[in-house]
Design an enzyme around this catalytic site. Structure first.
Site, mmCIF file in Angstrom:
data_model
loop_
_atom_site.group_PDB
_atom_site.id
_atom_site.type_symbol
_atom_site.label_atom_id
_atom_site.label_comp_id
_atom_site.label_asym_id
_atom_site.label_seq_id
_atom_site.Cartn_x
_atom_site.Cartn_y
_atom_site.Cartn_z
ATOM 1 N N CYS A 96 0.810 -1.224 0.000
ATOM 2 C CA CYS A 96 0.000 0.000 0.000
ATOM 3 C C CYS A 96 0.841 1.271 0.000
ATOM 4 C CB CYS A 96 -0.971 -0.001 1.172
ATOM 5 S SG CYS A 96 -0.227 -0.204 2.804
ATOM 6 N N HIS B 143 -6.090 0.317 -0.892
ATOM 7 C CA HIS B 143 -6.422 -1.018 -0.388
ATOM 8 C C HIS B 143 -7.647 -1.604 -1.077
ATOM 9 C CE1 HIS B 143 -4.404 1.261 2.872
ATOM 10 N NE2 HIS B 143 -3.718 0.139 3.001
ATOM 11 N N ASP C 30 -7.615 5.659 -1.462
ATOM 12 C CA ASP C 30 -7.295 4.433 -0.745
ATOM 13 C C ASP C 30 -6.709 3.392 -1.705
ATOM 14 O OD1 ASP C 30 -7.187 2.246 0.915
ATOM 15 O OD2 ASP C 30 -9.226 2.442 1.664
#
Length: 486
Positions: free
Chosen positions: A111, A347, A345
């Site tokens: 990430c 993820h 994000d």
């Protein structure tokens, strides 16, 4: 027969794990993000106010916004178009195997590398396309608000698992579709912009040949003792990005360099050397520079005294964002409203896209909706990024930094003076940004002269030793996250 059966079991196991990772790291309960119509929204130096739908109506300058001459009254659609146009890089699965590992996905560990890619991608957009650029098809991406990502993930998991049982490889298509548009014949400018748009994304492709792809970044990370599957902190990622840009051989990238602040200090002469390196080779143009500043905004938790500082940074038009976080919780911060940060994000696990093919799909590289996070939930470990096109741009940036943090109630600027200031005309940039609380400690500093401890501009002796001994020690220190608490 027994060996064949074992192979089939291994294949089934691998496919099941891949499907499980896809479900585990894509299980993002998609909820709507709410924005207030009574507060301005700042996105990488652009200011929007949803209260005013008339785009020609200018807002009065807002205290704390460093781009007073560029404040605009954009409506919701303009903000969405701007946000969606930013390049979104997330977990991917089933990409070519990473060398010296069996990994074909970065789910669960990549990430921060992805957020670093997003920060660099924004710098490249500024470099090649400019801050005013937006993707013409941005608003044609189907809004995910009407369809939960969770339900899509269940469908994808079910399809993948059924394909695993049948032994067939799933034929994957982008999760987000692009609606047909009635287009006019594009002009040369639009064609050029779209070509650079695709080129920038292709540089971040998940293949060993992509100059800023995950495979290449991991190769540079190995020189610092990192390997695929490890977690990379924001400071380490900053140095890996620097090395990746330095080693890039693409002709379009020769006019760009990266400088990483050492111990929260930017050495002006080192920056100048990087920007004017090509001048000595007979090129009269100085290079653009992306300045990366690894900082820590507190101890175990982010100190709320830094809120106004972070807001000020994201208000600057040459800011390329902030990356930060801890394992499995790293984000790319691009703006704010009130005391909440706007972020992308990484993820979200998506399928591999082959960016080497002509007209590869762009939809999965653009986030359809923003997310917001309370500043209090931001992890203190982060890296701040700025882009300056040339020395003059750097000088202009110094003026805005000086103005911004001199007028802030929480920040002050103090200048250093020495013989280098006049020659480089960087006197307005040579400042010290400070947070005023009970005591004053520098968040990061600009000082004149060269770094005495590290020489990031030196060329490594061989390809097997891309990082100097000092750099490797620096990586090790960053890896343990031993920052001086501010």
């Amino acid at each position: 027969m027994e060996a064949s059966g074992t192979d089939e079991v291994d294949k089934l196991k691998t496919k099941f794990i891949s499907a499980w990772n896809n479900m585990k790291y894509s299980w993002v309960l998609k909820t709507k993000t709410y924005f207030s119509r009574n507060s301005p929204v700042l996105l990488l130096g652009k200011c929007y106010h949803f209260k005013y739908e008339d785009e020609s109506k200018m807002l009065p300058a807002r205290s704390g916004c460093a781009i007073e001459d560029h404040v605009i009254a954009g409506n919701v659609e303009e903000f969405r178009k701007d946000f969606i146009s930013r390049i979104w890089l997330t977990y991917r699965e089933e990409f070519p195997q990473i060398e010296a590992s069996a990994l074909t996905t970065d789910c669960g560990w990549g990430c921060t590398l992805r957020t670093g890619q997003m920060l660099l991608a924004q710098g490249l957009i500024l470099h090649f396309l400019g801050r005013a650029w937006t993707w013409p098809d941005a608003l044609h991406i189907e809004n995910a608000d009407s369809d939960s990502w969770t339900s899509n993930t269940v469908k994808k998991f079910t399809t993948s698992f059924e394909a695993s049982l049948s032994g067939d490889r799933e034929l994957r298509t982008p999760a987000v579709s692009l609606k047909e548009t009635s287009g006019k014949r594009p002009d040369d400018h639009a064609v050029r912009n779209e070509a650079y748009h695709r080129k920038i994304i292709s540089w971040f492709g998940d293949s060993p040949v992509a100059v800023f792809g995950l495979h290449r970044l991991i190769e540079f990370g190995k020189k610092s003792g990192k390997k695929a599957g490890d977690w990379y902190g924001p400071a380490v990622v900053a140095h890996i990005l620097r090395k990746a840009v330095e080693e890039a051989r693409h002709p379009d990238l020769q006019g760009l360099t990266i400088y990483v602040a050492q111990d929260c200090t930017v050495y002006n002469s080192d920056v100048i050397d990087k920007q004017t390196d090509s001048v000595t080779a007979g090129d009269a143009r100085d290079k653009a520079v992306i300045i990366l500043v690894p900082v820590r905004l507190g101890g175990e938790r982010t100190n709320t005294d830094y809120l106004e500082f972070v807001k000020g940074v994201l208000s600057l038009e040459y800011c390329v964002g902030i990356i930060g976080g801890k394992p499995k919780q790293s984000y790319y911060f691009a703006g704010f409203q009130d005391d909440s940060l706007i972020y992308m994000d990484p993820h979200y696990c998506q399928s591999f896209v082959d960016v080497s093919i002509k007209d590869f799909p762009l939809e999965t590289f653009h986030c359809p909706s923003p997310k917001k996070m309370s500043f209090r939930k931001m992890d203190p470990s982060c890296t701040i990024g700025f882009y300056c096109r040339n020395v003059q741009d750097f000088e202009r940036a110094s003026e805005e930094i000086t103005k911004e943090f001199n007028t802030s109630s929480l920040c002050t600027v103090r200048f250093a003076e020495d013989e280098f200031a006049e020659a480089a005309d960087f006197s307005r940039l040579d400042g010290m940004l400070k947070i005023s609380s009970k005591e004053k400690y520098p968040l990061f500093t600009f000082v004149n002269g060269h770094s005495k401890d590290f020489d990031f501009t030196s060329t490594a002796a061989s390809e097997e030793d891309l990082f100097s001994e000092d750099e490797r020690k620096n990586f090790k220190r960053f890896s343990t996250e031993e920052f001086v608490l501010l």
